[in-house]
Scaffold this motif. Structure first.
Motif, PDB file in Angstrom:
ATOM      1  N   ALA A 138      56.886  23.109 -72.488  1.00 35.18           N
ATOM      2  CA  ALA A 138      56.148  22.791 -71.255  1.00 35.18           C
ATOM      3  C   ALA A 138      56.855  23.377 -70.031  1.00 35.18           C
ATOM      4  CB  ALA A 138      55.991  21.281 -71.108  1.00 35.18           C
ATOM      5  N   PHE A 139      58.175  23.460 -70.099  1.00 28.58           N
ATOM      6  CA  PHE A 139      58.963  24.020 -68.987  1.00 28.58           C
ATOM      7  C   PHE A 139      59.179  25.523 -69.132  1.00 28.58           C
ATOM      8  CE2 PHE A 139      60.405  19.545 -68.716  1.00 28.58           C
ATOM      9  CZ  PHE A 139      60.269  19.331 -67.347  1.00 28.58           C
ATOM     10  N   ASP A 140      58.674  26.104 -70.223  1.00 32.37           N
ATOM     11  CA  ASP A 140      58.907  27.523 -70.525  1.00 32.37           C
ATOM     12  C   ASP A 140      60.399  27.825 -70.597  1.00 32.37           C
ATOM     13  OD1 ASP A 140      58.077  30.093 -71.155  1.00 32.37           O
ATOM     14  OD2 ASP A 140      58.013  30.745 -69.056  1.00 32.37           O
ATOM     15  N   ARG A 141      61.185  26.790 -70.925  1.00 30.19           N
ATOM     16  CA  ARG A 141      62.643  26.895 -71.060  1.00 30.19           C
ATOM     17  C   ARG A 141      63.302  27.544 -69.825  1.00 30.19           C
ATOM     18  NH1 ARG A 141      60.806  26.969 -76.300  1.00 30.19           N
ATOM     19  NH2 ARG A 141      62.037  25.709 -77.765  1.00 30.19           N
ATOM     20  N   LYS A 142      62.826  27.172 -68.657  1.00 24.03           N
ATOM     21  CA  LYS A 142      63.376  27.724 -67.412  1.00 24.03           C
ATOM     22  C   LYS A 142      63.776  26.604 -66.455  1.00 24.03           C
ATOM     23  CE  LYS A 142      60.696  32.037 -67.417  1.00 24.03           C
ATOM     24  NZ  LYS A 142      59.644  32.820 -66.718  1.00 24.03           N
ATOM     25  N   ILE A 143      64.893  26.829 -65.778  1.00 24.54           N
ATOM     26  CA  ILE A 143      65.323  25.967 -64.680  1.00 24.54           C
ATOM     27  C   ILE A 143      65.435  26.851 -63.447  1.00 24.54           C
ATOM     28  CG2 ILE A 143      67.161  24.512 -63.754  1.00 24.54           C
ATOM     29  CD1 ILE A 143      67.937  23.859 -66.655  1.00 24.54           C
ATOM     30  N   TYR A 144      64.779  26.446 -62.369  1.00 28.89           N
ATOM     31  CA  TYR A 144      64.788  27.247 -61.138  1.00 28.89           C
ATOM     32  C   TYR A 144      65.917  26.777 -60.214  1.00 28.89           C
ATOM     33  CZ  TYR A 144      60.386  29.233 -62.649  1.00 28.89           C
ATOM     34  OH  TYR A 144      59.422  29.905 -63.366  1.00 28.89           O
ATOM     35  N   GLY A 145      66.804  27.731 -59.892  1.00 25.56           N
ATOM     36  CA  GLY A 145      67.920  27.434 -59.014  1.00 25.56           C
ATOM     37  C   GLY A 145      67.792  28.172 -57.701  1.00 25.56           C
ATOM     38  N   ILE A 146      68.899  28.192 -56.955  1.00 27.99           N
ATOM     39  CA  ILE A 146      68.882  28.865 -55.650  1.00 27.99           C
ATOM     40  C   ILE A 146      69.670  30.171 -55.754  1.00 27.99           C
ATOM     41  CG2 ILE A 146      68.395  26.858 -54.229  1.00 27.99           C
ATOM     42  CD1 ILE A 146      71.381  26.435 -53.856  1.00 27.99           C
ATOM     43  N   ALA A 147      70.258  30.620 -54.664  1.00 30.85           N
ATOM     44  CA  ALA A 147      70.871  31.942 -54.619  1.00 30.85           C
ATOM     45  C   ALA A 147      72.056  32.061 -55.574  1.00 30.85           C
ATOM     46  CB  ALA A 147      71.318  32.256 -53.195  1.00 30.85           C
ATOM     47  N   SER A 148      72.224  33.246 -56.115  1.00 25.10           N
ATOM     48  CA  SER A 148      73.338  33.528 -57.015  1.00 25.10           C
ATOM     49  C   SER A 148      74.660  33.219 -56.329  1.00 25.10           C
ATOM     50  CB  SER A 148      73.296  35.002 -57.425  1.00 25.10           C
ATOM     51  OG  SER A 148      74.392  35.324 -58.247  1.00 25.10           O
ATOM     52  N   GLY A 149      75.565  32.587 -57.067  1.00 25.02           N
ATOM     53  CA  GLY A 149      76.862  32.222 -56.518  1.00 25.02           C
ATOM     54  C   GLY A 149      76.946  30.794 -56.040  1.00 25.02           C
ATOM     55  N   ALA A 150      75.803  30.117 -55.884  1.00 18.34           N
ATOM     56  CA  ALA A 150      75.807  28.715 -55.456  1.00 18.34           C
ATOM     57  C   ALA A 150      76.467  27.860 -56.536  1.00 18.34           C
ATOM     58  CB  ALA A 150      74.390  28.230 -55.198  1.00 18.34           C
ATOM     59  N   PRO A 151      77.325  26.916 -56.159  1.00 19.51           N
ATOM     60  CA  PRO A 151      78.006  26.085 -57.156  1.00 19.51           C
ATOM     61  C   PRO A 151      77.051  25.385 -58.112  1.00 19.51           C
ATOM     62  CG  PRO A 151      79.038  25.809 -55.020  1.00 19.51           C
ATOM     63  CD  PRO A 151      77.809  26.636 -54.794  1.00 19.51           C
ATOM     64  N   ALA A 152      75.915  24.909 -57.620  1.00 24.68           N
ATOM     65  CA  ALA A 152      74.965  24.217 -58.499  1.00 24.68           C
ATOM     66  C   ALA A 152      74.462  25.145 -59.595  1.00 24.68           C
ATOM     67  CB  ALA A 152      73.798  23.676 -57.683  1.00 24.68           C
ATOM     68  N   ASN A 153      74.219  26.404 -59.253  1.00 25.68           N
ATOM     69  CA  ASN A 153      73.813  27.376 -60.269  1.00 25.68           C
ATOM     70  C   ASN A 153      74.891  27.527 -61.336  1.00 25.68           C
ATOM     71  OD1 ASN A 153      71.609  27.775 -58.642  1.00 25.68           O
ATOM     72  ND2 ASN A 153      71.853  29.979 -58.456  1.00 25.68           N
ATOM     73  N   GLU A 154      76.146  27.525 -60.898  1.00 30.86           N
ATOM     74  CA  GLU A 154      77.254  27.664 -61.848  1.00 30.86           C
ATOM     75  C   GLU A 154      77.300  26.475 -62.797  1.00 30.86           C
ATOM     76  OE1 GLU A 154      78.884  30.565 -62.034  1.00 30.86           O
ATOM     77  OE2 GLU A 154      77.445  31.081 -60.454  1.00 30.86           O
ATOM     78  N   PHE A 155      76.992  25.269 -62.277  1.00 29.57           N
ATOM     79  CA  PHE A 155      76.946  24.087 -63.145  1.00 29.57           C
ATOM     80  C   PHE A 155      75.874  24.260 -64.216  1.00 29.57           C
ATOM     81  CE2 PHE A 155      78.371  21.338 -59.319  1.00 29.57           C
ATOM     82  CZ  PHE A 155      79.684  21.731 -59.508  1.00 29.57           C
ATOM     83  N   ILE A 156      74.716  24.753 -63.801  1.00 23.09           N
ATOM     84  CA  ILE A 156      73.608  24.941 -64.745  1.00 23.09           C
ATOM     85  C   ILE A 156      73.982  25.984 -65.793  1.00 23.09           C
ATOM     86  CG2 ILE A 156      71.193  25.643 -64.973  1.00 23.09           C
ATOM     87  CD1 ILE A 156      70.832  24.612 -62.039  1.00 23.09           C
ATOM     88  N   LYS A 157      74.633  27.057 -65.362  1.00 26.90           N
ATOM     89  CA  LYS A 157      75.088  28.084 -66.312  1.00 26.90           C
ATOM     90  C   LYS A 157      76.078  27.496 -67.316  1.00 26.90           C
ATOM     91  CE  LYS A 157      74.618  32.108 -63.227  1.00 26.90           C
ATOM     92  NZ  LYS A 157      75.378  33.149 -62.494  1.00 26.90           N
ATOM     93  N   GLN A 158      76.966  26.633 -66.834  1.00 25.57           N
ATOM     94  CA  GLN A 158      77.938  25.993 -67.722  1.00 25.57           C
ATOM     95  C   GLN A 158      77.240  25.124 -68.760  1.00 25.57           C
ATOM     96  OE1 GLN A 158      80.838  23.856 -65.324  1.00 25.57           O
ATOM     97  NE2 GLN A 158      81.124  25.642 -63.991  1.00 25.57           N
TER      98      GLN A 158
END
Length: 307
Positions: A138-158
């Motif tokens: 249902a989510f197409d296995r995607k999470i939408y984040g903000i600009a590259s380098g943002a700490p929150a994006n790094e958490f999601i990558k982890q």
């Protein structure tokens, strides 16, 4: 024999001389870091209006969060009003806790910063991080984040790299805050599932019927705050600006009200800020307590004259 007028004039000259000696000439321009977020556009806008009214020149630089921290350390950035905690804990530990960058004040409290979904997805069973993968298609296995380098994006990558919550086959879509919200708006319009980075204060909380997911506290913490950071020694070098920045604290209601005016296109950022300040003079009084103009004059009077 000195007249009363000459004594007063001499005192004013002495005060002006002391003030000019107290602040380095480089204090005339104040460089503020901006990661391109709507909330920091508001707080930087407030700081800029006040600084410009006091005779300084505010200069905003749009940079990624890691670059802002490095800029503070190297003296290329003076001020950062957007140290979101605990989202930026690793940067805080590297630069602030080590003494390379100065923390002045917590300028906002009670924030949220974590993954969110529309309420209809929440009601369908997506209430925690662990629920995401159960609805992966249902989510197409995607999470939408903000600009590259943002700490929150790094958490999601982890999380994805560690297969936390079963997310190993999911993809983080990095983009600007505005582009992320466009995707959210499209999904909501069609009542499709969408997982995205949400935070408060932000008008998204008013624009969308949304809920924050539990279970990600290991990465995002429970509740957060925002700090004002300065390059090391800035308050000593520029004490008048430092005093203003130490006074400058905000509320979620204030930021949400201003951002909503801007994002709904009812006003420009500058006009929305000025309107709020005119309607809330008590905030200006508190911010300007103990603050002068750059030349040593009445700071509060100078700001109110611009409103």
């Amino acid at each position: 024999m000195k007249t009363l007028g000459s004594v007063i004039a001499g005192g004013l000259l002495l005060a002006a001389t002391f003030h000019s000696q107290a602040e380095d000439a480089s204090c005339a321009t104040v460089k503020l870091g901006d990661p391109g977020w709507s909330d920091i556009a508001v707080t930087n806008g407030i700081a800029s209006l006040l600084l410009d009214s006091l005779g300084y020149k505010a200069q905003t630089q749009t940079l990624a969060v890691p670059i802002i921290f490095a800029g503070l350390q190297k003296g290329q950035v003076d001020v950062f009003l957007g140290n979101w905690m605990p989202a930026q804990q690793s940067n805080y530990d590297k630069f602030v806790a080590t003494g390379a960058v100065d923390k002045v004040v917590e300028n906002l409290s009670g924030t949220e910063y974590t993954l969110a979904v529309p309420t209809y997805a929440f009601d369908a069973g997506v209430k925690t991080f662990a629920d995401l993968d159960q609805h992966a298609d249902a989510f197409d296995r995607k999470i939408y984040g903000i600009a590259s380098g943002a700490p929150a994006n790094e958490f999601i990558k982890q999380m994805i790299a560690a297969d936390e919550f079963g997310l190993k086959d999911w993809t983080l879509v990095e983009s600007s805050e505005q582009a992320m919200l466009v995707q959210v708006g499209r999904a909501v319009k069609r009542e499709r599932f969408v997982a995205f980075l949400g935070w408060t204060p932000h008008p998204m909380n008013v624009q969308y019927d949304m809920r924050y997911l539990k279970g990600g506290e290991k990465y995002f913490g429970e509740s957060g705050s925002v700090n004002t950071l300065l390059r090391k020694g800035y308050s000593t070098q520029c004490p008048n600006v430092g005093k203003l920045l130490s006074n400058l604290t905000f509320t979620q209601d204030m930021e949400n009200a201003i951002m909503d005016q801007v994002l709904s296109k009812q006003a420009s950022n500058a006009d929305a800020i000025k309107a709020w300040l005119k309607a809330n003079p008590e905030a200006v009084d508190a911010w300007l307590e103990g603050v002068t103009t750059r030349e040593g004059g009445d700071g509060l009077a100078a700001v109110k004259a611009q409103l």
